[in-house]
Design a protein around this motif. Structure first.
Motif, PDB file in Angstrom:
ATOM      1  N   ARG A 132       0.809  -1.214   0.000  1.00 24.62           N
ATOM      2  CA  ARG A 132       0.000   0.000   0.000  1.00 24.62           C
ATOM      3  C   ARG A 132       0.847   1.271   0.000  1.00 24.62           C
ATOM      4  O   ARG A 132       0.351   2.353   0.258  1.00 24.62           O
ATOM      5  CB  ARG A 132      -0.969  -0.032   1.185  1.00 24.62           C
ATOM      6  N   GLY A 133       2.128   1.101  -0.285  1.00 20.02           N
ATOM      7  CA  GLY A 133       2.980   2.256  -0.519  1.00 20.02           C
ATOM      8  C   GLY A 133       3.735   2.787   0.667  1.00 20.02           C
ATOM      9  O   GLY A 133       4.369   3.849   0.574  1.00 20.02           O
ATOM     10  N   ALA A 134       3.725   2.073   1.794  1.00 21.10           N
ATOM     11  CA  ALA A 134       4.439   2.557   2.970  1.00 21.10           C
ATOM     12  C   ALA A 134       5.948   2.378   2.819  1.00 21.10           C
ATOM     13  O   ALA A 134       6.419   1.467   2.126  1.00 21.10           O
ATOM     14  CB  ALA A 134       3.958   1.820   4.218  1.00 21.10           C
ATOM     15  N   PHE A 135       6.694   3.239   3.489  1.00 22.75           N
ATOM     16  CA  PHE A 135       8.129   3.066   3.688  1.00 22.75           C
ATOM     17  C   PHE A 135       8.281   2.469   5.083  1.00 22.75           C
ATOM     18  O   PHE A 135       7.945   3.116   6.079  1.00 22.75           O
ATOM     19  CB  PHE A 135       8.869   4.397   3.577  1.00 22.75           C
ATOM     20  N   VAL A 136       8.754   1.233   5.175  1.00 26.04           N
ATOM     21  CA  VAL A 136       8.728   0.492   6.430  1.00 26.04           C
ATOM     22  C   VAL A 136      10.123   0.403   7.036  1.00 26.04           C
ATOM     23  O   VAL A 136      11.066  -0.077   6.399  1.00 26.04           O
ATOM     24  CB  VAL A 136       8.151  -0.926   6.226  1.00 26.04           C
ATOM     25  N   HIS A 137      10.242   0.858   8.268  1.00 24.01           N
ATOM     26  CA  HIS A 137      11.445   0.691   9.076  1.00 24.01           C
ATOM     27  C   HIS A 137      11.103  -0.409  10.082  1.00 24.01           C
ATOM     28  O   HIS A 137      10.372  -0.162  11.049  1.00 24.01           O
ATOM     29  CB  HIS A 137      11.807   1.983   9.792  1.00 24.01           C
ATOM     30  N   ALA A 138      11.584  -1.632   9.846  1.00 22.40           N
ATOM     31  CA  ALA A 138      11.202  -2.794  10.645  1.00 22.40           C
ATOM     32  C   ALA A 138      12.295  -3.108  11.654  1.00 22.40           C
ATOM     33  O   ALA A 138      13.462  -3.275  11.279  1.00 22.40           O
ATOM     34  CB  ALA A 138      10.960  -3.996   9.737  1.00 22.40           C
ATOM     35  N   VAL A 139      11.928  -3.211  12.932  1.00 25.64           N
ATOM     36  CA  VAL A 139      12.893  -3.588  13.963  1.00 25.64           C
ATOM     37  C   VAL A 139      12.479  -4.951  14.517  1.00 25.64           C
ATOM     38  O   VAL A 139      11.385  -5.116  15.053  1.00 25.64           O
ATOM     39  CB  VAL A 139      13.000  -2.510  15.075  1.00 25.64           C
ATOM     40  N   GLU A 140      13.357  -5.935  14.323  1.00 27.75           N
ATOM     41  CA  GLU A 140      13.090  -7.335  14.678  1.00 27.75           C
ATOM     42  C   GLU A 140      14.213  -7.831  15.581  1.00 27.75           C
ATOM     43  O   GLU A 140      15.388  -7.727  15.236  1.00 27.75           O
ATOM     44  CB  GLU A 140      13.004  -8.178  13.405  1.00 27.75           C
ATOM     45  N   ILE A 141      13.844  -8.388  16.731  1.00 25.48           N
ATOM     46  CA  ILE A 141      14.850  -8.798  17.708  1.00 25.48           C
ATOM     47  C   ILE A 141      15.572 -10.084  17.313  1.00 25.48           C
ATOM     48  O   ILE A 141      16.704 -10.324  17.730  1.00 25.48           O
ATOM     49  CB  ILE A 141      14.210  -8.931  19.107  1.00 25.48           C
TER      50      ILE A 141
ATOM     51  N   ASP B 120      13.103  -2.605  -1.668  1.00 27.06           N
ATOM     52  CA  ASP B 120      12.575  -1.274  -1.936  1.00 27.06           C
ATOM     53  C   ASP B 120      11.631  -0.857  -0.813  1.00 27.06           C
ATOM     54  O   ASP B 120      10.693  -1.588  -0.481  1.00 27.06           O
ATOM     55  CB  ASP B 120      11.804  -1.252  -3.265  1.00 27.06           C
ATOM     56  N   ARG B 121      11.873   0.284  -0.251  1.00 27.96           N
ATOM     57  CA  ARG B 121      11.040   0.868   0.801  1.00 27.96           C
ATOM     58  C   ARG B 121      10.993   0.033   2.077  1.00 27.96           C
ATOM     59  O   ARG B 121      10.093   0.184   2.889  1.00 27.96           O
ATOM     60  CB  ARG B 121       9.613   1.121   0.293  1.00 27.96           C
ATOM     61  N   LEU B 122      11.961  -0.865   2.247  1.00 28.61           N
ATOM     62  CA  LEU B 122      12.019  -1.675   3.464  1.00 28.61           C
ATOM     63  C   LEU B 122      13.411  -1.590   4.066  1.00 28.61           C
ATOM     64  O   LEU B 122      14.401  -1.912   3.422  1.00 28.61           O
ATOM     65  CB  LEU B 122      11.683  -3.138   3.169  1.00 28.61           C
ATOM     66  N   ARG B 123      13.478  -1.173   5.312  1.00 27.89           N
ATOM     67  CA  ARG B 123      14.719  -1.128   6.079  1.00 27.89           C
ATOM     68  C   ARG B 123      14.545  -2.042   7.275  1.00 27.89           C
ATOM     69  O   ARG B 123      13.599  -1.883   8.048  1.00 27.89           O
ATOM     70  CB  ARG B 123      14.990   0.314   6.526  1.00 27.89           C
ATOM     71  N   VAL B 124      15.410  -3.062   7.428  1.00 26.07           N
ATOM     72  CA  VAL B 124      15.303  -4.026   8.514  1.00 26.07           C
ATOM     73  C   VAL B 124      16.470  -3.837   9.472  1.00 26.07           C
ATOM     74  O   VAL B 124      17.636  -3.857   9.060  1.00 26.07           O
ATOM     75  CB  VAL B 124      15.290  -5.477   7.986  1.00 26.07           C
ATOM     76  N   VAL B 125      16.157  -3.650  10.732  1.00 22.78           N
ATOM     77  CA  VAL B 125      17.164  -3.492  11.778  1.00 22.78           C
ATOM     78  C   VAL B 125      16.976  -4.606  12.799  1.00 22.78           C
ATOM     79  O   VAL B 125      15.856  -4.864  13.242  1.00 22.78           O
ATOM     80  CB  VAL B 125      17.037  -2.116  12.481  1.00 22.78           C
ATOM     81  N   VAL B 126      18.061  -5.298  13.154  1.00 20.82           N
ATOM     82  CA  VAL B 126      18.009  -6.337  14.175  1.00 20.82           C
ATOM     83  C   VAL B 126      18.295  -5.688  15.523  1.00 20.82           C
ATOM     84  O   VAL B 126      19.358  -5.099  15.727  1.00 20.82           O
ATOM     85  CB  VAL B 126      19.026  -7.457  13.893  1.00 20.82           C
ATOM     86  N   GLY B 127      17.353  -5.775  16.427  1.00 15.63           N
ATOM     87  CA  GLY B 127      17.541  -5.182  17.739  1.00 15.63           C
ATOM     88  C   GLY B 127      16.255  -5.155  18.530  1.00 15.63           C
ATOM     89  O   GLY B 127      15.199  -5.586  18.071  1.00 15.63           O
ATOM     90  N   ASP B 128      16.368  -4.636  19.738  1.00 13.83           N
ATOM     91  CA  ASP B 128      15.257  -4.516  20.671  1.00 13.83           C
ATOM     92  C   ASP B 128      14.626  -3.137  20.507  1.00 13.83           C
ATOM     93  O   ASP B 128      15.306  -2.117  20.677  1.00 13.83           O
ATOM     94  CB  ASP B 128      15.786  -4.705  22.096  1.00 13.83           C
ATOM     95  N   PHE B 129      13.357  -3.083  20.176  1.00 17.18           N
ATOM     96  CA  PHE B 129      12.661  -1.817  19.975  1.00 17.18           C
ATOM     97  C   PHE B 129      12.833  -0.872  21.166  1.00 17.18           C
ATOM     98  O   PHE B 129      12.895   0.346  20.992  1.00 17.18           O
ATOM     99  CB  PHE B 129      11.172  -2.095  19.740  1.00 17.18           C
ATOM    100  N   GLU B 130      12.933  -1.424  22.359  1.00 15.87           N
ATOM    101  CA  GLU B 130      13.043  -0.582  23.543  1.00 15.87           C
ATOM    102  C   GLU B 130      14.424   0.063  23.669  1.00 15.87           C
ATOM    103  O   GLU B 130      14.593   1.009  24.441  1.00 15.87           O
ATOM    104  CB  GLU B 130      12.730  -1.398  24.794  1.00 15.87           C
ATOM    105  N   GLN B 131      15.396  -0.441  22.905  1.00 15.86           N
ATOM    106  CA  GLN B 131      16.769   0.038  23.071  1.00 15.86           C
ATOM    107  C   GLN B 131      17.370   0.641  21.804  1.00 15.86           C
ATOM    108  O   GLN B 131      18.281   1.474  21.888  1.00 15.86           O
ATOM    109  CB  GLN B 131      17.663  -1.123  23.537  1.00 15.86           C
ATOM    110  N   VAL B 132      16.884   0.250  20.636  1.00 19.07           N
ATOM    111  CA  VAL B 132      17.459   0.730  19.379  1.00 19.07           C
ATOM    112  C   VAL B 132      17.203   2.219  19.224  1.00 19.07           C
ATOM    113  O   VAL B 132      16.088   2.700  19.409  1.00 19.07           O
ATOM    114  CB  VAL B 132      16.862  -0.045  18.184  1.00 19.07           C
ATOM    115  N   GLY B 133      18.249   2.963  18.871  1.00 15.48           N
ATOM    116  CA  GLY B 133      18.136   4.403  18.710  1.00 15.48           C
ATOM    117  C   GLY B 133      17.503   4.789  17.386  1.00 15.48           C
ATOM    118  O   GLY B 133      17.494   4.015  16.424  1.00 15.48           O
ATOM    119  N   ALA B 134      17.001   6.008  17.339  1.00 14.61           N
ATOM    120  CA  ALA B 134      16.351   6.505  16.120  1.00 14.61           C
ATOM    121  C   ALA B 134      17.324   6.549  14.951  1.00 14.61           C
ATOM    122  O   ALA B 134      16.939   6.308  13.803  1.00 14.61           O
ATOM    123  CB  ALA B 134      15.746   7.883  16.381  1.00 14.61           C
ATOM    124  N   ALA B 135      18.595   6.856  15.228  1.00 15.81           N
ATOM    125  CA  ALA B 135      19.581   6.924  14.148  1.00 15.81           C
ATOM    126  C   ALA B 135      19.751   5.558  13.484  1.00 15.81           C
ATOM    127  O   ALA B 135      19.831   5.465  12.259  1.00 15.81           O
ATOM    128  CB  ALA B 135      20.916   7.426  14.686  1.00 15.81           C
TER     129      ALA B 135
END
Length: 274
Positions: A59-68, A83-98
């Motif tokens: 549906r056209g979203a740019f997704v920043h996905a944080v998966e532990i 495309d339009r998907l960024r995957v970060v491995v980490g804990d949502f409670e600790q991962v920084g915005a940068a």
């Protein structure tokens, strides 16, 4: 994030999770995107293998996905185009915005499907308040098993089996379909930073063969944390019950809820006259 963290148990069942966990109703995403701007920036918490991520991207979203879970994140990357998907491995409670590649105060939505209950109560509301733009949306999806005749007594029948292996039901009984009230609704109602709290419900019953229900059970954290040979014995007994007592097919009565709330815009001080 420790070795004993139950959230990491899903990494041991990536295949079962990817194959047996249900997707979500089309109507849910239609309702969600009606509340969002075009091409929204969405932070997804706990995407797993992408059961909901696929619909966000479609549906056209740019997704920043944080998966532990590293293995879950790897499957997510392989399942969906970058495309339009960024995957970060980490804990949502600790991962920084940068690391998330999100400027605080600019995100259109913080979204999570069947994963937000793993987040501590304070972080459930505090972290979105840091990341969302004024008016941005918290959107939490829960998959709630309900008490309904559609299961033909299956879950009552297998409860003694679960109890024998220390996997018996804990907490309040399953609600009726018209009594579903996700905990996130109450948390957002109590938080003055959020307004326009709403819950939308969708009937979403799932039917399983014995083999398919076995896969579903394999995707549960509690099953993964059960030591062998008890784990296999539990799965064998439940599968045998489905085949012998329920003709090989059972229905899990479910209601999917979409709980949304908007981050309140800061009040503009009134200019004093005179």
């Amino acid at each position: 994030m420790t070795h004993g963290d139950p959230r990491l148990s899903f990494d041991r069942a990536v295949d079962a999770y990817d194959e047996a966990r249900p997707t979500y109703p089309v109507a849910l995403f239609e309702d969600l995107f009606a509340l969002l701007p075009p091409a929204p920036s969405v932070l997804e918490v706990g995407p797993g293998t992408g059961k909901a991520t696929r619909d966000l991207l479609a549906r056209g979203a740019f997704v920043h996905a944080v998966e532990i879970g590293p293995m879950m994140a790897a499957r997510l990357r392989s399942n969906l185009p970058p495309d339009r998907l960024r995957v970060v491995v980490g804990d949502f409670e600790q991962v920084g915005a940068a690391q998330l590649e999100i400027t605080p105060g600019t995100c259109d939505a913080v979204f999570s499907a069947t994963a937000y209950h793993w987040i501590s109560p304070s972080a459930q509301t505090d972290r979105p308040a840091e990341l969302l733009r004024p008016g941005g949306l918290v959107a939490i999806v829960d998959l709630i098993q309900v008490a309904a005749p559609d299961d033909d007594g299956f879950f009552a029948a297998i409860e003694p089996i679960h109890q024998r292996y220390g996997q018996g039901h804990r907490g309040p009984p399953a609600p009726a379909r018209d009594e579903v009230d996700p905990p996130m609704r109450r948390a957002l109602d109590r938080d003055e930073r959020y307004g326009a709290v709403s819950v939308r419900c969708y009937d979403w019953d799932q039917t399983y063969t014995a083999a398919r229900y076995r896969q579903l059970m394999m995707s549960y954290s509690g099953t993964q944390q059960l030591a062998e040979p008890q784990r296999t014995a539990l799965l064998d007994e439940v599968a045998t019950c489905i085949d012998d007592q329920f003709g090989g097919t059972v229905t899990r009565p479910l209601v999917v809820t979409l709980t949304t709330a908007a981050l309140r815009r800061p009040e503009v001080p009134q200019k004093r006259r005179g």
